[in-house]
Design a protein around this motif. Structure first.
Motif, mmCIF file in Angstrom:
data_model
loop_
_atom_site.group_PDB
_atom_site.id
_atom_site.type_symbol
_atom_site.label_atom_id
_atom_site.label_comp_id
_atom_site.label_asym_id
_atom_site.label_seq_id
_atom_site.Cartn_x
_atom_site.Cartn_y
_atom_site.Cartn_z
ATOM 1 N N ILE A 42 0.847 -1.181 0.000
ATOM 2 C CA ILE A 42 0.000 0.000 0.000
ATOM 3 C C ILE A 42 0.889 1.240 0.000
ATOM 4 N N LEU A 43 0.594 2.198 -0.901
ATOM 5 C CA LEU A 43 1.356 3.437 -0.955
ATOM 6 C C LEU A 43 0.943 4.327 0.211
ATOM 7 N N HIS A 44 1.939 4.704 1.026
ATOM 8 C CA HIS A 44 1.645 5.508 2.211
ATOM 9 C C HIS A 44 1.796 7.004 1.953
ATOM 10 N N LYS A 45 2.908 7.418 1.310
ATOM 11 C CA LYS A 45 3.206 8.845 1.193
ATOM 12 C C LYS A 45 3.778 9.188 -0.174
ATOM 13 N N ARG A 46 3.469 10.444 -0.592
ATOM 14 C CA ARG A 46 4.162 11.052 -1.721
ATOM 15 C C ARG A 46 5.057 12.139 -1.150
ATOM 16 N N LEU A 47 6.355 12.085 -1.447
ATOM 17 C CA LEU A 47 7.349 12.926 -0.780
ATOM 18 C C LEU A 47 7.901 14.030 -1.677
ATOM 19 N N PHE A 48 7.263 14.338 -2.783
ATOM 20 C CA PHE A 48 7.773 15.370 -3.688
ATOM 21 C C PHE A 48 6.619 16.264 -4.131
ATOM 22 N N VAL A 75 14.053 17.285 -9.132
ATOM 23 C CA VAL A 75 14.472 16.319 -8.114
ATOM 24 C C VAL A 75 15.900 15.880 -8.429
ATOM 25 N N LYS A 76 16.579 15.400 -7.409
ATOM 26 C CA LYS A 76 17.944 14.903 -7.536
ATOM 27 C C LYS A 76 17.947 13.377 -7.512
ATOM 28 N N ALA A 77 18.959 12.809 -8.132
ATOM 29 C CA ALA A 77 19.097 11.355 -8.123
ATOM 30 C C ALA A 77 19.258 10.859 -6.692
ATOM 31 N N GLY A 78 18.482 9.819 -6.318
ATOM 32 C CA GLY A 78 18.506 9.274 -4.965
ATOM 33 C C GLY A 78 17.519 9.921 -4.016
ATOM 34 N N GLN A 79 16.833 10.975 -4.449
ATOM 35 C CA GLN A 79 15.853 11.641 -3.582
ATOM 36 C C GLN A 79 14.631 10.756 -3.399
ATOM 37 N N ALA A 80 14.124 10.663 -2.166
ATOM 38 C CA ALA A 80 12.951 9.838 -1.864
ATOM 39 C C ALA A 80 11.703 10.475 -2.473
ATOM 40 N N LEU A 81 10.907 9.642 -3.156
ATOM 41 C CA LEU A 81 9.708 10.136 -3.835
ATOM 42 C C LEU A 81 8.420 9.567 -3.234
ATOM 43 N N PHE A 82 8.423 8.259 -2.917
ATOM 44 C CA PHE A 82 7.232 7.592 -2.374
ATOM 45 C C PHE A 82 7.653 6.672 -1.232
ATOM 46 N N THR A 126 12.973 5.901 -4.724
ATOM 47 C CA THR A 126 13.834 7.063 -4.926
ATOM 48 C C THR A 126 13.942 7.395 -6.411
ATOM 49 N N ALA A 127 14.448 8.606 -6.706
ATOM 50 C CA ALA A 127 14.605 9.066 -8.085
ATOM 51 C C ALA A 127 15.830 8.408 -8.712
ATOM 52 N N GLY A 151 7.112 14.907 -13.266
ATOM 53 C CA GLY A 151 5.762 15.317 -13.625
ATOM 54 C C GLY A 151 4.765 15.011 -12.510
ATOM 55 N N ARG A 152 3.537 14.782 -12.904
ATOM 56 C CA ARG A 152 2.496 14.512 -11.918
ATOM 57 C C ARG A 152 2.601 13.076 -11.415
ATOM 58 N N ALA A 153 2.101 12.851 -10.226
ATOM 59 C CA ALA A 153 2.054 11.504 -9.672
ATOM 60 C C ALA A 153 0.951 10.715 -10.362
ATOM 61 N N LEU A 154 1.272 9.477 -10.749
ATOM 62 C CA LEU A 154 0.316 8.642 -11.466
ATOM 63 C C LEU A 154 -0.566 7.824 -10.534
ATOM 64 N N VAL A 155 -0.255 7.788 -9.242
ATOM 65 C CA VAL A 155 -1.081 7.104 -8.246
ATOM 66 C C VAL A 155 -1.189 8.000 -7.025
ATOM 67 N N THR A 156 -2.145 7.702 -6.172
ATOM 68 C CA THR A 156 -2.343 8.476 -4.951
ATOM 69 C C THR A 156 -2.122 7.590 -3.734
ATOM 70 N N GLU A 157 -2.039 8.226 -2.573
ATOM 71 C CA GLU A 157 -1.874 7.483 -1.336
ATOM 72 C C GLU A 157 -3.038 6.503 -1.141
ATOM 73 N N GLY A 158 -2.704 5.334 -0.636
ATOM 74 C CA GLY A 158 -3.718 4.302 -0.400
ATOM 75 C C GLY A 158 -3.842 3.312 -1.528
ATOM 76 N N ALA A 159 -3.170 3.565 -2.659
ATOM 77 C CA ALA A 159 -3.259 2.648 -3.800
ATOM 78 C C ALA A 159 -2.382 1.424 -3.560
ATOM 79 N N LEU A 160 -2.833 0.275 -4.037
ATOM 80 C CA LEU A 160 -2.050 -0.950 -3.978
ATOM 81 C C LEU A 160 -1.179 -1.001 -5.225
ATOM 82 N N VAL A 161 0.131 -1.077 -5.024
ATOM 83 C CA VAL A 161 1.071 -1.009 -6.141
ATOM 84 C C VAL A 161 1.971 -2.239 -6.104
ATOM 85 N N GLY A 162 2.605 -2.492 -7.245
ATOM 86 C CA GLY A 162 3.606 -3.543 -7.320
ATOM 87 C C GLY A 162 3.063 -4.952 -7.333
#
Length: 411
Positions: free
Chosen positions: A87-93, A99-106, A189-190, A197-208
């Motif tokens: 479950i996706l908990h957070k969007r961090l960007f 964004v920089k390489a290695g920056q946390a995104l989700f 991470t990035a 760009g825009r986030a393609l999913v929102t918090e609470g989505a089941l991913v992976g």
């Protein structure tokens, strides 16, 4: 007849004489009155020669510029995907930010992966304990087998148990490392630096689940790639001209300028990277790629632009404004002002158009004056007053300045 007055014929003759004398007197008075209408000596016989704008022919090296359509493309593109299921908990960007390489995104729910890591660590600890016990037993059996206190088979079994324990420890360490990797995937991470760009999913989505889920797209827009195409016929003509020595290659490689959709020129010049070796069979075009700096982020991927590429130079070329050349089915001509300030028609050979000017291959010599402006005031073979032409804005002012002395003289 007896009723007529005998004096009538004499009166009629007298009247005719009086009228004739009056008419002659009027003519003499008119002739005397028109003496002042005779032209005075030294007065101008006609209007002065009309002023025309001219340019002086100056051969020079000219870069041959070809204008082609092109599209901008990000130099690096990376899709951010969820490699861990959960479950996706957070969007961090912030969407649309850099964004920089290695920056946390989700952040994905990491609790199952922490538990798996702890289980792998416990299995590793058990394997390490078994290895310690098997190693101690093998070391204890070694002097006993040398003293024939135990059988050879018992010693072999002890050594095998030690090696099995070592393998279990190695497997346990690999399991711990795998669990750590899975736990790291829970924090997305990035992969590259760039603009997200825009986030393609929102918090609470089941991913992976089943396959990696796309989460966002990162594009590196500094520098950018510029892709454009050129016809194979033009490429072949250019290569033949270079091989024959008619053209020379540009000194520092092909120069590339970018024209935006509004017609303005982009501030930073581009650099040609390569020309594709294959030809598109559907269009007969060859693809070229250039690199464009974009430090301000003004250019965007997918933007349509015009490309001006200078691939070769023409030595001792003559450039004329296009309005100076008259193009007809019978041929191309210009008006040349000679030493006697008379304009004559001269046939010329036009090569190609470039940036509002014609490249003249033959028909003109260095130093000759060619009429550019003022055609409506003159005719071939008539005298003119040549003035330097500096563009449409300055031509009327120059013509007025040239005609000012003649106007003063006429007064």
């Amino acid at each position: 007849m007896s009723g007529l007055n005998p004096l009538a014929p004499a009166r009629l003759v007298s009247c005719i004489r009086w009228c004739t004398g009056f008419a002659l007197g009027g003519l003499l008075l008119a002739a005397c009155g028109n003496k002042d209408a005779t032209p005075a000596a030294g007065a101008p016989a006609g209007p002065p020669p009309p002023p025309v704008g001219v340019v002086s022919v100056e051969p020079r090296d000219v870069g041959l510029v070809t204008e082609l359509p092109g599209r901008l493309e990000a130099s690096r593109v990376a899709q951010v995907r969820a490699r861990a299921a959960g479950i996706l908990h957070k969007r961090l960007f912030r969407e649309g930010s850099d964004v920089k390489a290695g920056q946390a995104l989700f952040e994905i729910d990491a609790a199952p992966y922490r538990a798996a890591l702890q289980s792998a660590q416990a299995s590793l600890a058990r394997a390490q304990a078994n290895l310690a016990q098997a190693t101690a037993q093998a070391e204890r059996f070694k002097p006993l087998v040398e003293a024939n206190a135990i059988s050879q088979q018992e010693y072999v079994n002890a050594v095998a148990a030690q090696k099995t324990a070592q393998a279990d420890v190695a497997a346990g360490r690999a399991a711990v490392q795998n669990a750590q990797i899975n736990l790291g995937h829970a924090r997305v991470t990035a992969p590259i630096s760039g603009r997200i760009g825009r986030a393609l999913v929102t918090e609470g989505a089941l991913v992976g689940q089943g396959e990696p889920t796309p989460l966002a797209l990162i594009q590196q827009i500094h520098p950018m790639y510029l892709n454009f195409t050129q016809s194979t016929g033009e490429v072949l003509r250019l290569r033949r001209a270079l091989a024959a020595g008619k053209l020379q290659r540009s000194g520092d490689g092909a120069r590339v300028r970018v024209l935006l959709e509004d017609g303005s020129e982009y501030a930073h010049p581009a650099k040609l990277l390569f020309t594709d070796l294959s030809v598109d069979p559907s269009s007969g075009q060859v693809t070229l790629r250039a690199e464009v700096p974009n430090p301000e982020g003004f250019l965007l991927p997918g933007m349509y632009v015009r490309v001006q590429i200078e691939q070769a130079e023409l030595s001792d070329a003559i450039l004329l404004p296009q309005q100076a050349v008259s193009r007809t089915p019978q041929g191309d001509t210009v008006l040349v002002v000679g030493a006697d300030n008379k304009a004559v028609i001269r046939p010329v050979k036009v090569s190609r158009a470039q940036q509002g000017q014609w490249i003249i291959e033959d028909g003109l010599k260095a130093g000759e004056r060619v009429v550019v402006d003022g055609f409506q005031k003159m005719r071939p073979g008539a005298a003119v007053t040549p003035v330097p032409w500096r563009g449409n804005a300055s031509a009327p002012a120059a013509a007025a300045a040239a005609s000012a002395p003649a106007s003063a003289a006429s007064r």
